[in-house]
Design an enzyme around this catalytic site. Structure first.
Site, PDB file in Angstrom:
ATOM      1  N   THR A 130     -33.609  21.183  18.138  1.00 14.54           N
ATOM      2  CA  THR A 130     -34.281  22.016  17.164  1.00 14.54           C
ATOM      3  C   THR A 130     -35.671  22.561  17.911  1.00 14.54           C
ATOM      4  O   THR A 130     -35.626  23.917  17.899  1.00 14.54           O
ATOM      5  CB  THR A 130     -34.539  21.578  15.864  1.00 14.54           C
ATOM      6  OG1 THR A 130     -33.059  21.452  15.210  1.00 14.54           O
ATOM      7  CG2 THR A 130     -35.786  22.762  15.201  1.00 14.54           C
ATOM      8  N   GLY A 176     -29.655  19.325  15.049  1.00 14.87           N
ATOM      9  CA  GLY A 176     -30.653  17.739  15.802  1.00 14.87           C
ATOM     10  C   GLY A 176     -31.965  18.229  15.575  1.00 14.87           C
ATOM     11  O   GLY A 176     -32.413  19.102  15.929  1.00 14.87           O
ATOM     12  N   CYS A 177     -33.322  17.523  15.505  1.00 12.22           N
ATOM     13  CA  CYS A 177     -34.319  17.105  15.444  1.00 12.22           C
ATOM     14  C   CYS A 177     -34.674  17.880  16.202  1.00 12.22           C
ATOM     15  O   CYS A 177     -35.270  18.912  16.976  1.00 12.22           O
ATOM     16  CB  CYS A 177     -34.811  15.690  14.916  1.00 12.22           C
ATOM     17  SG  CYS A 177     -34.782  14.498  15.562  1.00 12.22           S
ATOM     18  N   TYR A 178     -34.597  17.605  17.750  1.00 10.22           N
ATOM     19  CA  TYR A 178     -34.933  17.289  19.124  1.00 10.22           C
ATOM     20  C   TYR A 178     -34.435  18.221  19.651  1.00 10.22           C
ATOM     21  O   TYR A 178     -35.069  19.682  20.563  1.00 10.22           O
ATOM     22  CB  TYR A 178     -34.820  16.092  19.895  1.00 10.22           C
ATOM     23  CG  TYR A 178     -35.160  14.463  20.561  1.00 10.22           C
ATOM     24  CD1 TYR A 178     -36.381  15.087  20.508  1.00 10.22           C
ATOM     25  CD2 TYR A 178     -34.698  13.681  20.401  1.00 10.22           C
ATOM     26  CE1 TYR A 178     -37.161  13.781  20.373  1.00 10.22           C
ATOM     27  CE2 TYR A 178     -35.844  12.258  20.230  1.00 10.22           C
ATOM     28  CZ  TYR A 178     -37.271  12.213  20.469  1.00 10.22           C
ATOM     29  OH  TYR A 178     -37.218  11.794  20.028  1.00 10.22           O
TER      30      TYR A 178
END
Lengths: 329, 329, 329, 329
Positions: free
Chosen positions: D142, D138-140
């Site tokens: 990462t 997921g972006c957060y």
């Protein structure tokens, strides 16, 4: 690419928005090595502090750049200062792309008649291929001329052309000015240089006249400041002598195979179509309910790429005999 | 104000951007009590959840609003649905301000010929004072007509008028649409309804014709979508029969003493001049370097205030015999 | 209001974002007459060029303002310069609201101990009523202290409090700076003064200590720069000694009846809830899945209104014995 | 590249923001040929209508994609739908990068224990090299995991970690929602999923626990919605057992030579440092004036690149034995 020789490039004026974009492009260009970059205010700073992908060199003052060791010089200095540096780089043996307005209008550069070219590749490709010095076009003229060329060449323009344009703020440069602060530009929109007082107008007239076979068309140019970072959109109103059977046909014909021109058929260009690319997107519409034929041409570019740094690289590719799209896709 | 009687107002269609702005204005208006507000989708919700300064009433379905107990009804319903509700409120005895386009074009409301007026106070003040039902103008027409009226009335327009306009996104309403998402609108700019296909054009032509003494001037109207929340700026190109001695004079004369018109002399309007106010700001410039006289008129309004809810309150003030600026400064 | 006497006000430092907002508020305040406004850089300019609703007076240099003829002076001058002007206005007999940080920290103004107050009305209303000089709080401290007061007063804070805050760019003032240009701020977000180096921290500690009965709580304050024009949102992490039965209860109790505090129960505050108003909106949430109780308090204000000019007017209303909301709704 | 074999890739779910970005990257990747792209809603549309640089193929429904003819499948389908398609592609013999959250948490994919890997190359490079199926983070997570890994691995975290994060709106996807309209997001800022209710938290805890040697650290995660199109900035508060001699040293050591990690020494990351790139930028600061050591780590990524599509390509490069940066510089 290991066996290929790199071309050494100097960028004079590397810290503005155009300069940085150019550094970024050149750093990714497979045939270029950035040998020097200048800044009067930031000399001594690592170039990577500005552009992370840049080589590990240090910004120098323009005076310190060894122009004689560079095969190409990009001159991104302020209008008025640039021409002298272009001349200097040219005299030192470098190919030159001058991104200022100093050499764009033919009358302003009589002494360059032999060597210089106006760097709008889609209109002057052969001339650029032979040039050793190119005046890189202004951002507004790039969009306007590519939008109008198919009509001008065919002699179809029958009255004053109104170029209503809007640009993102990077077009105004990076010098701190109260009117360019975020709090002034956000949630705002305004026209400036209204009434044909913008400095790009002479360039547009000069080139439009040449395309039309000499007679300068009447142009009305109104730029606006958009609350976006980059991109230019021009909505251009062109009176025609007669209605066109198929309005988009002239653009389709003239720009067939052009790698950086996109002629839209079913919708009109937006900024997001072009920002981050070296492309111009163009679309046309006829106007209903008016007694004389009127065509609206909408054109969009990224002012920092096709309107400046990208086009400069495209010009260098042509001047060097490389594929025109090298480093630009 | 304790000894003064309040006028009971109903707002039909309170949840859109215009509806909310109207609730906010009416909540602060010293002579109005908001008695009812409707929403088909949000019925049952407290009005304060939308507008914190609103009275403690609950949104109802339009059917449930007791129109007979309201002295004024503001109809902010979708085009096509609004007229029937305006008629209903009118039949129930209320004064009506219809903010839709349904009744704006005279030909669309023959049966209202006696009672209705076109609610642009600076141009039709006396008519509005006597009206019991007012069609509140569209946002684009408000700016365009106030900008053009001084020329139209004097018969100075000598050719097709190009209205190049740009609006913030609240003009497109609050219904979720992919093309209005933040990620699509931010850092973007585009023209729409290009080629004279916008629904506001009929209204502009109708009113411009009346101002010019009958002959409809040719209008070319190109709206654009701006990455801002509110505000409209129009850059209008007007061919003149002859050059004006003092370009701004007609506006200064016509709008002297107007509380909501600002004629700028030394600079041109910007969105930030007018957003948050009920004012229109206008400025004019002559165009240099063209063979026939051309004037550029720039006008700016807040599309939700002078372009909608503010003008609706201004109209109510006139219809009620109150000071025209009540609740609007 | 005709029979009421107006109070003459001077605004020293009228051209910044706070100064303009204050002029706008005072121009609409029913008991105030703006008698003078100063600017060193723009002296000679009509005040209306900055704020259209302002009276027809001309900006003067601060030296030229007849302080002795003003009943109240608002001092919006830069930190470091303001205190001397506040003292001068006070000595000349005016009530003073000092919007700089010069007098906010008690230790910095021992000589004012008798006359001065810290102008956070919801926490120090009675003191302000009797004050002749008020230090108007900083924008970040206003939101943080109103968010934390209910916990601090009850002695519920059990460890370091983390104040993670974000502000719109008007908080940084109107002086041209490269890092505040639209092209730098738009599509960007960054933390600054990280590691407890912001100048507002001393003010927060001072006031938080007083609320907690002397012991200064440990505060960690990290401001961020938002790509918006105005508004502050603070997300505050508070370790508690024990879980609260009903987390929002302390705020509801302490702020009952407060005209400018909104305690949200079902959702958390956003900037759009408060921008354009003098309100603070507060909401609280417990954190799941941690071993020791942790509360998150979110607070939002308009940095130019509740965080500066609006609160200054609220303070004047109190000092003058007027309704606290006069000119602010 | 003529003599090199291309790898055929399918993109399932090509029309969202992540899907388009992935198409754009793959179109420019020197070893990939996009063989198929799917969309349930836009099947039949040319892929180039979405991404101008894409090959001339037509969007298909997922059912129609010949997975058996593709060597790699990127699954960008909604959470809940993705895992079944990843399984299908895997069973058909393709390498799979699943960009949904379906397979990110180990406990959710027991049957994949042998074949699957968590695709954060800087932390799990060797595992990814051998994987045939990768769950793209997921972006957060990462940004958070790359920021925290150097501390977690060294066992330096001594208390609950507060991850205060802010993301641009493309993180919320492209489905029309009223709360994502431009007029709602612009000039706004808000916290959501406050109190540890965000679905990315399980993934963060899972991975952070593995890095710390098993014991899951306490995490508090508060995301905010930024008025920008892309980019995530996380400001992370980490209590330490003891003060670090040189705060940035762990990051410098762990990430030396990493092509996509930039450890900033003299300033802290901003969104503009990373948007448009596959890099994470990290900086650290100690907090002054607190009794127990506290470190603030700031990390920034482009949510669509390092947070999604870019990392997916980085994973494919590893799985394929290609240079890790291929197609990403």
């Amino acid at each position: 690419m290991n066996d290929r020789e790199f071309v050494s490039a100097a960028v004079l004026g590397a810290t503005g928005y155009v300069g940085r974009e150019l550094i970024r492009l050149l750093a990714g260009h497979p045939r270029i090595r950035i040998a020097a970059a200048s800044s009067e205010g930031a000399a001594g700073t690592p170039l990577r502090a500005l552009v992370p992908s840049a080589p590990a060199i240090t910004l120098q003052r323009a005076e310190e750049v060894p122009l004689g060791e560079c095969q190409v010089a990009f001159v991104c200095l302020p209008h008025g200062e640039a021409a002298a540096w272009s001349e200097r780089a040219y005299a030192a043996g470098a190919m030159v792309v001058d991104l200022s307005q100093d050499l764009r209008v033919a009358a302003a550069r009589p002494e360059w008649a032999e060597q210089a070219g106006y760097g709008l590749p889609e209109l002057h490709r052969e001339r650029i291929r032979e040039a050793r010095l190119v005046a890189n076009p202004g951002c507004y003229p790039t969009a306007a001329l590519l939008a109008l060329a198919p009509l001008l060449r065919r002699g179809l323009v029958a009255g004053p052309v109104i170029i209503d344009a809007a640009s993102g703020v990077t077009g105004a440069g990076r010098t701190p000015r109260a009117d360019l602060l975020f709090a002034e530009v956000a949630e705002n929109f305004l026209a400036y240089a209204v009434g044909n007082t913008h400095r790009h107008l002479a360039e547009m007239r000069d080139q439009a006249g040449a395309l039309g076979g000499g007679a300068e068309p009447e142009l009305v140019f109104t730029p606006h400041l958009l609350p976006v970072r980059r991109g230019i959109l021009e909505t251009i109103y062109v009176p025609l002598g007669e209605r066109l059977a198929e309005p988009a046909a002239p653009w389709r014909e003239d720009y067939e195979g052009e790698p950086f021109v996109e002629v839209l058929e079913t919708r009109l260009p937006t900024l997001q179509d072009v920002v981050g690319t070296n492309r111009v997107a163009v679309g046309v519409r006829e106007v209903d309910g008016v007694s004389t034929p009127l065509l609206i041409v909408v054109a969009a570019i990224d002012n920092l790429l096709k309107g400046a740094a990208g086009q400069a690289v495209q010009n260098l590719n042509l001047m060097s005999g490389w594929p025109e799209t090298e480093g630009l896709l």
